[in-house]
Motif scaffolding. Sequence first.
Motif, PDB file in Angstrom:
ATOM      1  N   SER A  32      11.651  -0.331 -10.410  1.00 57.91           N
ATOM      2  CA  SER A  32      11.089  -1.186 -11.457  1.00 57.91           C
ATOM      3  C   SER A  32       9.562  -1.227 -11.436  1.00 57.91           C
ATOM      4  O   SER A  32       8.957  -1.907 -12.248  1.00 57.91           O
ATOM      5  CB  SER A  32      11.628  -2.619 -11.306  1.00 57.91           C
ATOM      6  OG  SER A  32      11.266  -3.139 -10.026  1.00 57.91           O
ATOM      7  N   GLY A  33       8.912  -0.523 -10.525  1.00 51.51           N
ATOM      8  CA  GLY A  33       7.463  -0.607 -10.410  1.00 51.51           C
ATOM      9  C   GLY A  33       6.742   0.312 -11.376  1.00 51.51           C
ATOM     10  O   GLY A  33       7.277   1.341 -11.814  1.00 51.51           O
ATOM     11  N   THR A  34       5.500  -0.070 -11.712  1.00 54.50           N
ATOM     12  CA  THR A  34       4.671   0.777 -12.579  1.00 54.50           C
ATOM     13  C   THR A  34       3.879   1.796 -11.772  1.00 54.50           C
ATOM     14  O   THR A  34       3.334   2.743 -12.337  1.00 54.50           O
ATOM     15  CB  THR A  34       3.672  -0.083 -13.374  1.00 54.50           C
ATOM     16  OG1 THR A  34       2.783  -0.732 -12.467  1.00 54.50           O
ATOM     17  CG2 THR A  34       4.405  -1.125 -14.207  1.00 54.50           C
ATOM     18  N   GLY A  35       3.757   1.592 -10.446  1.00 52.78           N
ATOM     19  CA  GLY A  35       2.981   2.506  -9.617  1.00 52.78           C
ATOM     20  C   GLY A  35       1.484   2.284  -9.707  1.00 52.78           C
ATOM     21  O   GLY A  35       0.705   3.149  -9.297  1.00 52.78           O
ATOM     22  N   LEU A  36       1.079   1.121 -10.260  1.00 53.56           N
ATOM     23  CA  LEU A  36      -0.347   0.843 -10.414  1.00 53.56           C
ATOM     24  C   LEU A  36      -0.847  -0.251  -9.473  1.00 53.56           C
ATOM     25  O   LEU A  36      -2.053  -0.426  -9.311  1.00 53.56           O
ATOM     26  CB  LEU A  36      -0.651   0.432 -11.863  1.00 53.56           C
ATOM     27  CG  LEU A  36      -0.443   1.511 -12.923  1.00 53.56           C
ATOM     28  CD1 LEU A  36      -0.631   0.924 -14.310  1.00 53.56           C
ATOM     29  CD2 LEU A  36      -1.411   2.661 -12.706  1.00 53.56           C
ATOM     30  N   GLY A  37       0.048  -0.993  -8.845  1.00 54.33           N
ATOM     31  CA  GLY A  37      -0.357  -2.145  -8.033  1.00 54.33           C
ATOM     32  C   GLY A  37      -1.262  -1.782  -6.872  1.00 54.33           C
ATOM     33  O   GLY A  37      -2.354  -2.338  -6.714  1.00 54.33           O
ATOM     34  N   LEU A  38      -0.841  -0.828  -6.029  1.00 55.60           N
ATOM     35  CA  LEU A  38      -1.658  -0.450  -4.872  1.00 55.60           C
ATOM     36  C   LEU A  38      -2.917   0.298  -5.294  1.00 55.60           C
ATOM     37  O   LEU A  38      -3.966   0.176  -4.656  1.00 55.60           O
ATOM     38  CB  LEU A  38      -0.827   0.406  -3.906  1.00 55.60           C
ATOM     39  CG  LEU A  38       0.283  -0.332  -3.153  1.00 55.60           C
ATOM     40  CD1 LEU A  38       1.039   0.623  -2.245  1.00 55.60           C
ATOM     41  CD2 LEU A  38      -0.293  -1.485  -2.336  1.00 55.60           C
ATOM     42  N   TRP A  39      -2.817   1.079  -6.361  1.00 57.05           N
ATOM     43  CA  TRP A  39      -4.003   1.784  -6.857  1.00 57.05           C
ATOM     44  C   TRP A  39      -5.067   0.781  -7.304  1.00 57.05           C
ATOM     45  O   TRP A  39      -6.250   0.913  -6.992  1.00 57.05           O
ATOM     46  CB  TRP A  39      -3.593   2.698  -8.016  1.00 57.05           C
ATOM     47  CG  TRP A  39      -4.750   3.379  -8.690  1.00 57.05           C
ATOM     48  CD1 TRP A  39      -5.535   4.353  -8.184  1.00 57.05           C
ATOM     49  CD2 TRP A  39      -5.235   3.112 -10.011  1.00 57.05           C
ATOM     50  NE1 TRP A  39      -6.491   4.728  -9.094  1.00 57.05           N
ATOM     51  CE2 TRP A  39      -6.328   3.979 -10.236  1.00 57.05           C
ATOM     52  CE3 TRP A  39      -4.850   2.242 -11.026  1.00 57.05           C
ATOM     53  CZ2 TRP A  39      -7.041   3.987 -11.428  1.00 57.05           C
ATOM     54  CZ3 TRP A  39      -5.559   2.256 -12.219  1.00 57.05           C
ATOM     55  CH2 TRP A  39      -6.642   3.116 -12.408  1.00 57.05           C
ATOM     56  N   ILE A  40      -4.623  -0.251  -8.029  1.00 55.67           N
ATOM     57  CA  ILE A  40      -5.556  -1.288  -8.485  1.00 55.67           C
ATOM     58  C   ILE A  40      -6.102  -2.071  -7.295  1.00 55.67           C
ATOM     59  O   ILE A  40      -7.293  -2.401  -7.235  1.00 55.67           O
ATOM     60  CB  ILE A  40      -4.848  -2.224  -9.486  1.00 55.67           C
ATOM     61  CG1 ILE A  40      -4.567  -1.466 -10.781  1.00 55.67           C
ATOM     62  CG2 ILE A  40      -5.687  -3.468  -9.749  1.00 55.67           C
ATOM     63  CD1 ILE A  40      -3.719  -2.233 -11.764  1.00 55.67           C
ATOM     64  N   THR A  41      -5.246  -2.358  -6.312  1.00 53.27           N
ATOM     65  CA  THR A  41      -5.696  -3.082  -5.114  1.00 53.27           C
ATOM     66  C   THR A  41      -6.800  -2.324  -4.393  1.00 53.27           C
ATOM     67  O   THR A  41      -7.820  -2.901  -3.992  1.00 53.27           O
ATOM     68  CB  THR A  41      -4.508  -3.302  -4.159  1.00 53.27           C
ATOM     69  OG1 THR A  41      -3.523  -4.099  -4.822  1.00 53.27           O
ATOM     70  CG2 THR A  41      -4.962  -4.000  -2.883  1.00 53.27           C
ATOM     71  N   LEU A  42      -6.612  -1.016  -4.234  1.00 56.66           N
ATOM     72  CA  LEU A  42      -7.632  -0.207  -3.565  1.00 56.66           C
ATOM     73  C   LEU A  42      -8.935  -0.212  -4.353  1.00 56.66           C
ATOM     74  O   LEU A  42     -10.024  -0.324  -3.778  1.00 56.66           O
ATOM     75  CB  LEU A  42      -7.119   1.224  -3.385  1.00 56.66           C
ATOM     76  CG  LEU A  42      -8.097   2.198  -2.710  1.00 56.66           C
ATOM     77  CD1 LEU A  42      -8.432   1.727  -1.300  1.00 56.66           C
ATOM     78  CD2 LEU A  42      -7.537   3.612  -2.686  1.00 56.66           C
ATOM     79  N   ARG A  43      -8.843  -0.119  -5.681  1.00 60.10           N
ATOM     80  CA  ARG A  43     -10.056  -0.122  -6.502  1.00 60.10           C
ATOM     81  C   ARG A  43     -10.770  -1.467  -6.415  1.00 60.10           C
ATOM     82  O   ARG A  43     -12.004  -1.536  -6.378  1.00 60.10           O
ATOM     83  CB  ARG A  43      -9.707   0.194  -7.959  1.00 60.10           C
ATOM     84  CG  ARG A  43      -9.200   1.618  -8.159  1.00 60.10           C
ATOM     85  CD  ARG A  43      -9.193   1.993  -9.611  1.00 60.10           C
ATOM     86  NE  ARG A  43     -10.539   2.008 -10.163  1.00 60.10           N
ATOM     87  CZ  ARG A  43     -10.819   2.208 -11.451  1.00 60.10           C
ATOM     88  NH1 ARG A  43      -9.835   2.388 -12.309  1.00 60.10           N
ATOM     89  NH2 ARG A  43     -12.059   2.219 -11.875  1.00 60.10           N
ATOM     90  N   LEU A  44     -10.005  -2.556  -6.366  1.00 55.51           N
ATOM     91  CA  LEU A  44     -10.622  -3.877  -6.239  1.00 55.51           C
ATOM     92  C   LEU A  44     -11.367  -4.004  -4.910  1.00 55.51           C
ATOM     93  O   LEU A  44     -12.497  -4.499  -4.850  1.00 55.51           O
ATOM     94  CB  LEU A  44      -9.557  -4.971  -6.347  1.00 55.51           C
ATOM     95  CG  LEU A  44      -8.935  -5.174  -7.730  1.00 55.51           C
ATOM     96  CD1 LEU A  44      -7.766  -6.145  -7.641  1.00 55.51           C
ATOM     97  CD2 LEU A  44      -9.967  -5.694  -8.719  1.00 55.51           C
ATOM     98  N   LEU A  45     -10.742  -3.548  -3.828  1.00 55.26           N
ATOM     99  CA  LEU A  45     -11.382  -3.621  -2.513  1.00 55.26           C
ATOM    100  C   LEU A  45     -12.615  -2.720  -2.458  1.00 55.26           C
ATOM    101  O   LEU A  45     -13.662  -3.112  -1.927  1.00 55.26           O
ATOM    102  CB  LEU A  45     -10.385  -3.231  -1.420  1.00 55.26           C
ATOM    103  CG  LEU A  45      -9.221  -4.206  -1.199  1.00 55.26           C
ATOM    104  CD1 LEU A  45      -8.202  -3.606  -0.234  1.00 55.26           C
ATOM    105  CD2 LEU A  45      -9.726  -5.540  -0.658  1.00 55.26           C
TER     106      LEU A  45
END
Length: 488
Positions: free
Chosen positions: A440-453
Motif C-alpha cells: 500500500s506504500g507510495t515509496g516516497l516516505g523515506l525518500w522525502i525523509t532523507l531530503r528533509l534531513l
Amino acid sequence: MTIFRPMAWSLSIKLPVIVCLVVVGVAAVIGAGVVGKDRIELREALSDNARLLARWVAASAAEPMLRDDSWSVYRILRQVTFEGGGGETEVVTAMVLDREGKVAAHLQPGENPIGLPLVVHGDSEAKLLAAALGAHAPMVHEDEDGKFVEGVAPVFAGGKYVGVVRVRLSTRQLTEATREAALVVLALALGLAALGSLVGIRLSLGAVRPLRRLADAMALLGQGDHAPVSIKGGDEIAQLGESFNQMAAEVAEKQRLERELAQSEKSAALGRIAAGVAHEVNNPLAGILNCLSTIKDHPEQPDLVTRYLPPIEKGLHRIRAIVQDLLVEQRAEHASELCGPECLDELRDLIIAEIEGAGITLDWDNRVHAPVQVNRPRLQQAVLNLLKNAAQAMPDGGCLKFSASLDGGLLRMEIEDTGIGIAEEDLRHIFDPFFSSKKSGTGLGLWITLRLLNSMGGGVEVTSEPGKGSIFSLHVPVEGEGHGPAQQ
C-alpha cells in the motif's frame, strides 16, 4: 599590533630583517673575537712591561741598597716613571721594600716614609704585599678590580736577598684601546647591517613578488577564477608557478566534469521521478477512466454510479496522496525556530494514537532539555515519517524505541523497532523514490525523509536484520548554547 608579532610579518619584511640580523650577528661574533684577542695581547704586553721594569729597577737598586742609599734608589724609581714607564700617567706607583717589608724608596714618600713598614689598605693590598715579599723570581700580579698590573722582582746583592721591587702599571690605556676597538667593530656591524638590509630588500623583491602573485592567483582560484599565473625564470618559484597553473587547469577540468555529472545525475533523477510519478498516477487513473467509461456506456444502469463511485474516489485520493508527498518539502517552512523538549514530545502523542490497539509498546527517551534552534516542521515531519514506518513494520506488535540527545552541535536521534526488518538487497534502495516493500506504500516516505534531513544539513544511517528489526540513526545540526548554527 602585528609589529610585536614577527610571525605575522610579511615575507617582504622578514627576509631583509633576517639577512640584517644574520650579518650583524656574524659581524658581532667576529668583532668580539678580534677585540677579545687584542685585549689579551695588550694585557700580556702590559704584564711583560711591568715585569721588565721591575727587573730593571731590581738590578739598578741592588748596589744602592747595600750602601743603604735611599736617595739613589728613589732617583731610580723616578727614572722608571719618566723614562722606562713611557709616561707619568702609565705608572700608578713604584716602590722598593727591604726584606722585612719596610720602605726603602717610594714614589709617594709623604704617604710611605722611608724606614717604616708599608701602609696597607684592605685585604687585597695585604695579599699583594705578602705575595711580593715571598717572590723569589720576577712575576706579575693583578688586582681584583683589574685597574692595574704589578710587576714584582726580588733584589739580590752579593748573592743575598735584600728586598723586593713593585711596579704598578695602569690598565687605563688597555681599557681605552679595547673601547676604541669595540667602537670600530660596532661601526663595521652597522655598515654591514645597512648592506645586509639592502641585499635582503633586493632578495625579497625578487622572491616575494612572484609569491604574492601566486597567493593572489590562489585566492582567485578559490572564487572560481582559473586564470594561469606568469612567473619568469627557471628557479623553484617559477617551477611552483608552473605546478600551480597545472593544478588550476586540473581543478577547472574537474569542476567542469562535476557540473556535467551533477547535471546528468539530476536529469536521471528527474527522469526516474517522472517515470515513477507517471507509473503511480497512471494505475489509479486507468481504473478511474475504466469506471467512468463503464458508467458512460451503460446509462440505463444508474446503480453503476453507486457501484463505481467508491473506487473512483479511492483512486483520486491515491493520486492526491502522491502529489502531496512530492510537495511536502515545498510546504515545509524554511525558517528555523527555538524548540524545547516539547518539539519531540509532541510526536510521542501522535505516535501513541497511531499504535493504539496494535500491540506495540513505546519506549520514549528524550534527553534534550535545553532549547535549540532548528527547522521545527521539517524535523517533526522526518521523525514522524520514521516513527510511522517503524510502527507499520510491526504488524504483529512489538517494541518501538525512540531516544534523543545533544552531542556538541548535533541533535542525535535513534528509532528502533522489533519488526520484520529489511532485506540486505533492499537496504541500498530504501531511500530511492517510489521504492517500497509494502503493497500500500507510495515509496516516497523515506525518500522525502532523507531530503528533509539533508536540507537541514543532517543525515540518516540504517542498520537492519530481517526478522529482528531495524534501527534508524538520525543527526541534525542545531544552534543553541555552545552549539554552532543550524543548517537552513
